[in-house]
Design a protein around this motif. Structure first.
Motif, PDB file in Angstrom:
ATOM      1  N   ALA A 182      -5.579   3.402  -6.873  1.00 49.28           N
ATOM      2  CA  ALA A 182      -5.654   3.330  -8.330  1.00 49.28           C
ATOM      3  C   ALA A 182      -5.625   1.883  -8.802  1.00 49.28           C
ATOM      4  CB  ALA A 182      -4.502   4.126  -8.957  1.00 49.28           C
ATOM      5  N   LEU A 183      -4.821   1.058  -8.137  1.00 47.47           N
ATOM      6  CA  LEU A 183      -4.749  -0.353  -8.504  1.00 47.47           C
ATOM      7  C   LEU A 183      -6.084  -1.046  -8.253  1.00 47.47           C
ATOM      8  CD1 LEU A 183      -3.168  -2.851  -9.386  1.00 47.47           C
ATOM      9  CD2 LEU A 183      -2.315  -3.068  -7.040  1.00 47.47           C
ATOM     10  N   GLN A 184      -6.714  -0.760  -7.122  1.00 46.00           N
ATOM     11  CA  GLN A 184      -8.012  -1.364  -6.824  1.00 46.00           C
ATOM     12  C   GLN A 184      -9.065  -0.943  -7.838  1.00 46.00           C
ATOM     13  OE1 GLN A 184      -8.936  -0.336  -2.786  1.00 46.00           O
ATOM     14  NE2 GLN A 184      -7.368  -1.649  -1.915  1.00 46.00           N
ATOM     15  N   VAL A 185      -9.064   0.336  -8.186  1.00 38.89           N
ATOM     16  CA  VAL A 185     -10.022   0.835  -9.183  1.00 38.89           C
ATOM     17  C   VAL A 185      -9.783   0.156 -10.522  1.00 38.89           C
ATOM     18  CG1 VAL A 185     -10.713   2.855 -10.534  1.00 38.89           C
ATOM     19  CG2 VAL A 185     -10.400   3.062  -8.060  1.00 38.89           C
ATOM     20  N   ALA A 186      -8.522   0.077 -10.940  1.00 46.54           N
ATOM     21  CA  ALA A 186      -8.203  -0.522 -12.233  1.00 46.54           C
ATOM     22  C   ALA A 186      -8.620  -1.989 -12.285  1.00 46.54           C
ATOM     23  CB  ALA A 186      -6.703  -0.377 -12.506  1.00 46.54           C
ATOM     24  N   ARG A 187      -8.352  -2.715 -11.207  1.00 45.58           N
ATOM     25  CA  ARG A 187      -8.747  -4.128 -11.184  1.00 45.58           C
ATOM     26  C   ARG A 187     -10.261  -4.287 -11.301  1.00 45.58           C
ATOM     27  NH1 ARG A 187      -4.739  -6.072  -6.259  1.00 45.58           N
ATOM     28  NH2 ARG A 187      -2.972  -6.736  -7.564  1.00 45.58           N
ATOM     29  N   ALA A 188     -10.995  -3.465 -10.567  1.00 43.35           N
ATOM     30  CA  ALA A 188     -12.457  -3.542 -10.628  1.00 43.35           C
ATOM     31  C   ALA A 188     -12.957  -3.207 -12.026  1.00 43.35           C
ATOM     32  CB  ALA A 188     -13.073  -2.599  -9.593  1.00 43.35           C
ATOM     33  N   ILE A 234      -9.079   7.438 -11.794  1.00 44.40           N
ATOM     34  CA  ILE A 234      -7.791   7.263 -11.135  1.00 44.40           C
ATOM     35  C   ILE A 234      -6.955   8.505 -11.397  1.00 44.40           C
ATOM     36  CG2 ILE A 234      -7.793   4.740 -11.306  1.00 44.40           C
ATOM     37  CD1 ILE A 234      -5.824   4.994 -13.632  1.00 44.40           C
ATOM     38  N   SER A 235      -5.923   8.690 -10.609  1.00 49.66           N
ATOM     39  CA  SER A 235      -5.023   9.822 -10.809  1.00 49.66           C
ATOM     40  C   SER A 235      -3.624   9.390 -10.399  1.00 49.66           C
ATOM     41  CB  SER A 235      -5.466  11.030  -9.979  1.00 49.66           C
ATOM     42  OG  SER A 235      -5.470  10.704  -8.601  1.00 49.66           O
ATOM     43  N   HIS A 236      -2.653  10.213 -10.697  1.00 50.99           N
ATOM     44  CA  HIS A 236      -1.277   9.895 -10.341  1.00 50.99           C
ATOM     45  C   HIS A 236      -0.578  11.152  -9.845  1.00 50.99           C
ATOM     46  CE1 HIS A 236       0.320  11.898 -13.944  1.00 50.99           C
ATOM     47  NE2 HIS A 236      -0.672  11.329 -14.605  1.00 50.99           N
ATOM     48  N   VAL A 237       0.509  10.954  -9.157  1.00 55.55           N
ATOM     49  CA  VAL A 237       1.355  12.052  -8.703  1.00 55.55           C
ATOM     50  C   VAL A 237       2.740  11.815  -9.277  1.00 55.55           C
ATOM     51  CG1 VAL A 237       2.372  13.246  -6.728  1.00 55.55           C
ATOM     52  CG2 VAL A 237       0.033  12.350  -6.578  1.00 55.55           C
ATOM     53  N   ARG A 246       0.821  -1.205   0.000  1.00 54.94           N
ATOM     54  CA  ARG A 246       0.000   0.000   0.000  1.00 54.94           C
ATOM     55  C   ARG A 246       0.856   1.256   0.000  1.00 54.94           C
ATOM     56  NH1 ARG A 246      -5.232  -1.049   0.535  1.00 54.94           N
ATOM     57  NH2 ARG A 246      -5.884  -3.016   1.454  1.00 54.94           N
ATOM     58  N   ALA A 247       2.055   1.155   0.523  1.00 52.49           N
ATOM     59  CA  ALA A 247       2.902   2.336   0.613  1.00 52.49           C
ATOM     60  C   ALA A 247       3.666   2.586  -0.679  1.00 52.49           C
ATOM     61  CB  ALA A 247       3.894   2.174   1.769  1.00 52.49           C
ATOM     62  N   ARG A 248       3.768   1.578  -1.549  1.00 52.42           N
ATOM     63  CA  ARG A 248       4.593   1.740  -2.737  1.00 52.42           C
ATOM     64  C   ARG A 248       3.900   2.577  -3.795  1.00 52.42           C
ATOM     65  NH1 ARG A 248       3.699  -3.419  -6.260  1.00 52.42           N
ATOM     66  NH2 ARG A 248       1.633  -3.996  -5.543  1.00 52.42           N
ATOM     67  N   ALA A 249       4.688   3.123  -4.671  1.00 50.83           N
ATOM     68  CA  ALA A 249       4.177   3.911  -5.789  1.00 50.83           C
ATOM     69  C   ALA A 249       4.404   3.113  -7.065  1.00 50.83           C
ATOM     70  CB  ALA A 249       4.893   5.256  -5.860  1.00 50.83           C
ATOM     71  N   LEU A 250       3.355   2.956  -7.847  1.00 52.34           N
ATOM     72  CA  LEU A 250       3.408   2.124  -9.047  1.00 52.34           C
ATOM     73  C   LEU A 250       3.597   2.971 -10.296  1.00 52.34           C
ATOM     74  CD1 LEU A 250       0.322  -0.125  -8.232  1.00 52.34           C
ATOM     75  CD2 LEU A 250       2.707  -0.749  -7.918  1.00 52.34           C
ATOM     76  N   THR A 251       4.435   2.493 -11.195  1.00 53.21           N
ATOM     77  CA  THR A 251       4.525   3.124 -12.507  1.00 53.21           C
ATOM     78  C   THR A 251       3.302   2.689 -13.316  1.00 53.21           C
ATOM     79  OG1 THR A 251       5.721   1.282 -13.493  1.00 53.21           O
ATOM     80  CG2 THR A 251       7.039   3.004 -12.420  1.00 53.21           C
ATOM     81  N   GLU A 252       3.087   3.325 -14.436  1.00 57.39           N
ATOM     82  CA  GLU A 252       1.963   2.939 -15.287  1.00 57.39           C
ATOM     83  C   GLU A 252       2.120   1.495 -15.769  1.00 57.39           C
ATOM     84  OE1 GLU A 252      -0.067   4.157 -19.561  1.00 57.39           O
ATOM     85  OE2 GLU A 252       0.931   5.709 -18.365  1.00 57.39           O
ATOM     86  N   GLU A 253       3.348   1.117 -16.087  1.00 55.52           N
ATOM     87  CA  GLU A 253       3.586  -0.252 -16.537  1.00 55.52           C
ATOM     88  C   GLU A 253       3.263  -1.254 -15.440  1.00 55.52           C
ATOM     89  OE1 GLU A 253       7.213  -3.030 -18.352  1.00 55.52           O
ATOM     90  OE2 GLU A 253       7.541  -0.891 -17.972  1.00 55.52           O
TER      91      GLU A 253
END
Length: 240
Positions: free
Chosen positions: A159-165, A148-151, A119-126
């Motif tokens: 964002a990962l949870q939204v994308a999976r759903a 979703i949004s990014h910083v 949960r603490a990590r930041a994911l790249t788009e890939e």
């Protein structure tokens, strides 16, 4: 050769500052006021000296870790966590503990630790595409519709949870353009929660901020329960 003497020290007793020092790496935002707030809610019960000073044992610190990890990583309200702890204290095994959570309120299980790091990590788009199974067009649509949004090009666990759903919903013919009402509903719900806890958030002390965050979680859970009940009520009429 010297013979090692047995360790006759009793259980370790800590003051609140020493407890904070032990928790600071995993929970950097922890304060003495928040610990006292958790005590007020009945989640920990440290012993006190005759003068009224709190004395924390190792078990109190492990219990705090358990509570804080569930609250932060599983987004559980304190009332739910207290129900878990009460059941554990009675020697029962709660049937609905979240995945990866150990029954005993000991440090943090390996599964919980891994999830907390996730949960603490930041994911790249890939990475987001790889872990969610979302296509490039789907992610572009989620971004364009504000789901979703990014910083700085990095995405979080939400964002990962939204994308999976949305990957699953896409399989049912629901595209991001159909899901904009969910974002609008989330904004309205947050507005309700924000107004409800405004008297607490206006106070800047740590205890009030902790109470505000906990109240917000509880209200959010109630809103979600209401939403599910209303939707399920309508679904139940489909085969009646």
């Amino acid at each position: 050769m010297a013979i090692a003497q047995p360790d006759r020290r009793g259980p370790q007793v800590l003051n609140i500052g020493e407890v904070l020092a032990q928790l600071s790496d995993d929970f950097p935002g922890m304060t003495a006021s928040k610990i006292r707030f958790l005590e007020e809610k009945g989640l920990i019960n440290p012993k006190r000296t005759a003068a009224g000073y709190r004395q924390y044992a190792d078990g109190d610190v492990e219990r705090l870790r358990f509570v804080l990890a569930l609250q932060r990583d599983q987004y559980l309200p304190l009332k739910v966590i207290k129900d878990y702890l009460d059941a554990i204290d009675r020697g029962e095994r709660p049937e609905n503990l979240p995945p990866g959570v150990t029954v005993a309120p000991q440090a943090v299980s390996a599964g919980m630790a891994a999830e907390r790091q996730g949960r603490a990590r930041a994911l790249t788009e890939e990475q987001l595409r790889s872990e969610s199974g979302a296509s490039v067009p789907l992610l572009e649509s989620l971004l364009s519709f504000g789901l979703i949004s990014h910083v700085g090009g990095r995405f979080d666990e939400h964002a990962l949870q939204v994308a999976r759903a949305c990957v699953q919903l896409e399989g049912h013919g629901l595209e991001p353009r159909h899901l904009r009402p969910f974002q609008a509903a989330a904004d309205r719900e947050f507005g309700l929660v924000e107004r409800a806890v405004a008297p607490l958030t206006s106070r800047r002390d740590a205890a009030s901020q902790a109470r505000a965050a906990e109240a917000a979680r509880e209200i959010s859970e109630l809103c979600l329960t209401l939403h599910r009940a209303l939707v399920h009520d309508r679904i139940s009429r489909m085969d009646s």
